[in-house]
Design a protein around this motif. Structure first.
Motif, PDB file in Angstrom:
ATOM      1  N   PRO A  67       2.283   5.726  16.910  1.00 28.33           N
ATOM      2  CA  PRO A  67       3.445   5.608  15.983  1.00 28.33           C
ATOM      3  C   PRO A  67       3.355   6.504  14.913  1.00 28.33           C
ATOM      4  O   PRO A  67       2.094   6.811  14.308  1.00 28.33           O
ATOM      5  CB  PRO A  67       3.466   4.176  15.477  1.00 28.33           C
ATOM      6  CG  PRO A  67       2.073   3.608  15.652  1.00 28.33           C
ATOM      7  CD  PRO A  67       1.293   4.527  16.450  1.00 28.33           C
ATOM      8  N   PRO A  68       4.497   6.766  14.145  1.00 25.51           N
ATOM      9  CA  PRO A  68       4.332   7.450  12.837  1.00 25.51           C
ATOM     10  C   PRO A  68       3.532   6.637  11.820  1.00 25.51           C
ATOM     11  O   PRO A  68       3.909   5.559  11.802  1.00 25.51           O
ATOM     12  CB  PRO A  68       5.811   7.846  12.477  1.00 25.51           C
ATOM     13  CG  PRO A  68       6.464   7.717  13.810  1.00 25.51           C
ATOM     14  CD  PRO A  68       5.885   6.552  14.333  1.00 25.51           C
ATOM     15  N   SER A  69       2.528   7.166  10.956  1.00 24.38           N
ATOM     16  CA  SER A  69       2.029   6.446  10.016  1.00 24.38           C
ATOM     17  C   SER A  69       3.091   6.178   8.851  1.00 24.38           C
ATOM     18  O   SER A  69       4.102   6.867   8.956  1.00 24.38           O
ATOM     19  CB  SER A  69       0.734   7.253   9.541  1.00 24.38           C
ATOM     20  OG  SER A  69       1.186   8.569   8.889  1.00 24.38           O
ATOM     21  N   PRO A  70       2.766   5.257   8.027  1.00 23.34           N
ATOM     22  CA  PRO A  70       3.887   4.791   6.993  1.00 23.34           C
ATOM     23  C   PRO A  70       4.182   6.071   6.262  1.00 23.34           C
ATOM     24  O   PRO A  70       5.259   5.877   5.861  1.00 23.34           O
ATOM     25  CB  PRO A  70       2.963   3.735   6.135  1.00 23.34           C
ATOM     26  CG  PRO A  70       2.057   3.069   7.203  1.00 23.34           C
ATOM     27  CD  PRO A  70       1.745   4.068   8.074  1.00 23.34           C
ATOM     28  N   ASP A  71       3.132   7.041   5.740  1.00 24.42           N
ATOM     29  CA  ASP A  71       3.618   7.858   5.012  1.00 24.42           C
ATOM     30  C   ASP A  71       4.610   8.907   5.896  1.00 24.42           C
ATOM     31  O   ASP A  71       5.317   9.514   5.339  1.00 24.42           O
ATOM     32  CB  ASP A  71       2.312   8.965   4.690  1.00 24.42           C
ATOM     33  CG  ASP A  71       1.132   8.437   5.192  1.00 24.42           C
ATOM     34  OD1 ASP A  71       0.771   7.997   6.143  1.00 24.42           O
ATOM     35  OD2 ASP A  71       0.296   8.899   4.437  1.00 24.42           O
ATOM     36  N   ALA A  72       4.334   9.001   7.398  1.00 25.33           N
ATOM     37  CA  ALA A  72       5.057   9.911   7.978  1.00 25.33           C
ATOM     38  C   ALA A  72       6.506   9.458   7.852  1.00 25.33           C
ATOM     39  O   ALA A  72       7.653   9.948   8.018  1.00 25.33           O
ATOM     40  CB  ALA A  72       4.686  10.192   9.353  1.00 25.33           C
ATOM     41  N   ARG A  87       0.847  -1.098  -0.021  1.00 27.07           N
ATOM     42  CA  ARG A  87      -0.014   0.067   0.013  1.00 27.07           C
ATOM     43  C   ARG A  87       0.731   1.147  -0.086  1.00 27.07           C
ATOM     44  O   ARG A  87       0.399   2.272  -0.503  1.00 27.07           O
ATOM     45  CB  ARG A  87      -0.841   0.028   1.231  1.00 27.07           C
ATOM     46  CG  ARG A  87      -1.995   1.039   0.956  1.00 27.07           C
ATOM     47  CD  ARG A  87      -3.203   0.349   2.114  1.00 27.07           C
ATOM     48  NE  ARG A  87      -4.258   1.348   1.937  1.00 27.07           N
ATOM     49  CZ  ARG A  87      -5.334   1.399   1.086  1.00 27.07           C
ATOM     50  NH1 ARG A  87      -5.274   0.280   0.228  1.00 27.07           N
ATOM     51  NH2 ARG A  87      -6.261   1.983   0.972  1.00 27.07           N
ATOM     52  N   PHE A  88       2.123   1.236   0.683  1.00 30.35           N
ATOM     53  CA  PHE A  88       2.930   2.310   0.679  1.00 30.35           C
ATOM     54  C   PHE A  88       4.176   2.077   0.111  1.00 30.35           C
ATOM     55  O   PHE A  88       4.881   2.983  -0.679  1.00 30.35           O
ATOM     56  CB  PHE A  88       3.146   2.932   2.114  1.00 30.35           C
ATOM     57  CG  PHE A  88       2.022   3.148   2.767  1.00 30.35           C
ATOM     58  CD1 PHE A  88       1.460   4.490   2.676  1.00 30.35           C
ATOM     59  CD2 PHE A  88       1.077   2.403   3.676  1.00 30.35           C
ATOM     60  CE1 PHE A  88       0.251   4.928   3.331  1.00 30.35           C
ATOM     61  CE2 PHE A  88       0.010   2.773   4.146  1.00 30.35           C
ATOM     62  CZ  PHE A  88      -0.555   3.982   4.149  1.00 30.35           C
ATOM     63  N   ASP A  89       4.727   0.931  -0.061  1.00 26.34           N
ATOM     64  CA  ASP A  89       5.694   0.490  -1.144  1.00 26.34           C
ATOM     65  C   ASP A  89       6.857   1.136  -0.836  1.00 26.34           C
ATOM     66  O   ASP A  89       7.289   2.061  -1.803  1.00 26.34           O
ATOM     67  CB  ASP A  89       5.148   0.336  -2.645  1.00 26.34           C
ATOM     68  CG  ASP A  89       5.881  -0.498  -3.189  1.00 26.34           C
ATOM     69  OD1 ASP A  89       6.634  -1.211  -2.741  1.00 26.34           O
ATOM     70  OD2 ASP A  89       5.678  -0.276  -4.491  1.00 26.34           O
ATOM     71  N   TYR A 118       8.218   9.850   4.661  1.00 31.51           N
ATOM     72  CA  TYR A 118       8.754  11.440   4.607  1.00 31.51           C
ATOM     73  C   TYR A 118      10.019  11.550   5.370  1.00 31.51           C
ATOM     74  O   TYR A 118      10.843  12.030   4.819  1.00 31.51           O
ATOM     75  CB  TYR A 118       7.575  12.269   5.353  1.00 31.51           C
ATOM     76  CG  TYR A 118       7.925  13.627   5.267  1.00 31.51           C
ATOM     77  CD1 TYR A 118       7.981  14.570   4.082  1.00 31.51           C
ATOM     78  CD2 TYR A 118       8.484  14.327   6.400  1.00 31.51           C
ATOM     79  CE1 TYR A 118       8.165  15.944   4.313  1.00 31.51           C
ATOM     80  CE2 TYR A 118       8.892  15.538   6.335  1.00 31.51           C
ATOM     81  CZ  TYR A 118       8.842  16.567   5.315  1.00 31.51           C
ATOM     82  OH  TYR A 118       9.294  17.860   5.299  1.00 31.51           O
TER      83      TYR A 118
END
Lengths: 192, 149
Positions: free
Chosen positions: A149-154, A65-67, A157
């Protein structure tokens, strides 16, 4: 009769972050330093160092999903000998600190550290006797990613921030242009 | 013949599943180019809001600091005067600091706030290089002034 050169893309220090999307003509001029930095930044192999719940988000960022493999970081290595970046995901207990340090020492230079989440970066809510109040007391940290926790997009980043830092690295001597055994900390980075 | 039955046919059956899956949409978010829409109750970066008049909502009561489980909020209050008025109440926050590294984004400060001054918005791009950059001061947290008509 040589083929006419249409555009020459000049890479110099005034260009903030080099490479990536620059498309010109047939010839690209660059410095060995930029080339090495690009190669390093775009093949960051993380070390699986999941210590707590942040590891779940770290795994999710490697999922489809975030890859994370879009940035060349898909190869999570279970051995420090093959890893470039250590993602400290979770709270570092005092008992884990020597292990963290040993694994960091076993990673080959150049190496970077991402401190992921509130607990790894500062201790978070665990302001007590058992938890190291910030992983930077044990290893030098390059990028801090806040969140609980930080989300995968964070996290992605944060990894992009680290890539930016690596691309801005400037070598000072010919020794810094070696491919291996270069201390990333000797490369002075230019702030954005 | 036996080979086709035992090897080729199951292989084609397996690839059939792959072919069916290829018809589906890709689920990957191309993150830096397109930012996904966060869930409605996502809690990320704090913002100190203002009233429509431009006055700050924060009255410097420190209830957020009391509610914070990570003890990452520091509030220093001072009295409003008629010459220097920052908030409609008696007091306002001179200093309002949040340590973003300690913060666990639980939203208790938002719940505790009696005036709805501190809210957690959806800006998640907080990662940075140095520890010192994570103490967010009042100037960084405060909403810009609304456009006066």
């Amino acid at each position: 009769m040589p083929k006419r050169v249409e555009t020459i893309v000049l890479h110099d220090t005034s260009t903030p972050v080099l490479g990536d999307t620059q498309k010109g003509g047939n010839i690209v001029l660059t410095s060995a330093e930029t080339l090495i930095n690009q190669a390093r930044a775009n093949s960051l192999w993380p070390l699986t160092f999941g210590l707590a719940c942040c590891a779940i988000e770290m795994m999710a960022s490697a999922g489809s999903r975030f890859d994370l493999s879009r940035f060349g970081s898909e190869a999570f290595r279970a051995t420090p000998r093959q890893a470039d970046v250590m993602i400290i995901a979770g709270r570092v207990s005092k008992k884990m600190a020597p292990v963290l340090r040993q694994i960091y020492d076993q990673m080959p230079e150049p190496k970077w550290v991402i401190s992921m989440g509130a607990c790894a970066s500062s201790g978070g809510v665990y302001n007590n006797y058992a938890i190291v109040q910030g992983a930077d007391q044990v290893v030098p940290v390059d990028v801090y990613v806040p969140g609980c926790p930080p989300s995968p997009d964070a996290l992605i980043y944060g990894i992009l921030k680290l890539q930016e830092k690596i691309k801005r690295g400037r070598s000072k001597s010919f020794k810094d242009l070696k491919l291996i055994e270069v201390n990333a900390r000797t490369l002075e980075t230019v702030e954005a | 013949m036996d080979l086709i039955k035992s090897v080729v046919k199951p292989m084609l059956a397996g690839l059939g599943i792959t072919r069916e899956r290829l018809k589906r949409d890709k689920i990957t978010f191309m993150y830096p180019e397109e930012v996904r829409e966060q869930h409605p109750r996502t809690r990320w970066r704090h913002v100190l809001t203002r009233y429509e008049s431009g006055l700050e909502r924060c009255i410097g009561c420190s209830l957020c600091a009391g509610a914070c489980p990570a003890r990452c909020i520091y509030v220093q209050a001072d009295e409003n005067t008629d010459d220097a008025r920052f908030s409609p109440g008696e007091r306002y926050a001179v200093r309002y600091e949040i340590n973003m590294l300690r913060c666990i984004f639980c939203g208790y400060c938002q719940e505790a706030c009696p005036t709805g001054a501190i809210v957690l918005r959806k800006d998640f791009e907080l990662a940075n290089y140095h520890r010192e950059q994570f103490v967010y001061t009042k100037e960084m947290l405060l909403e810009p002034m609304p456009i006066q008509k």
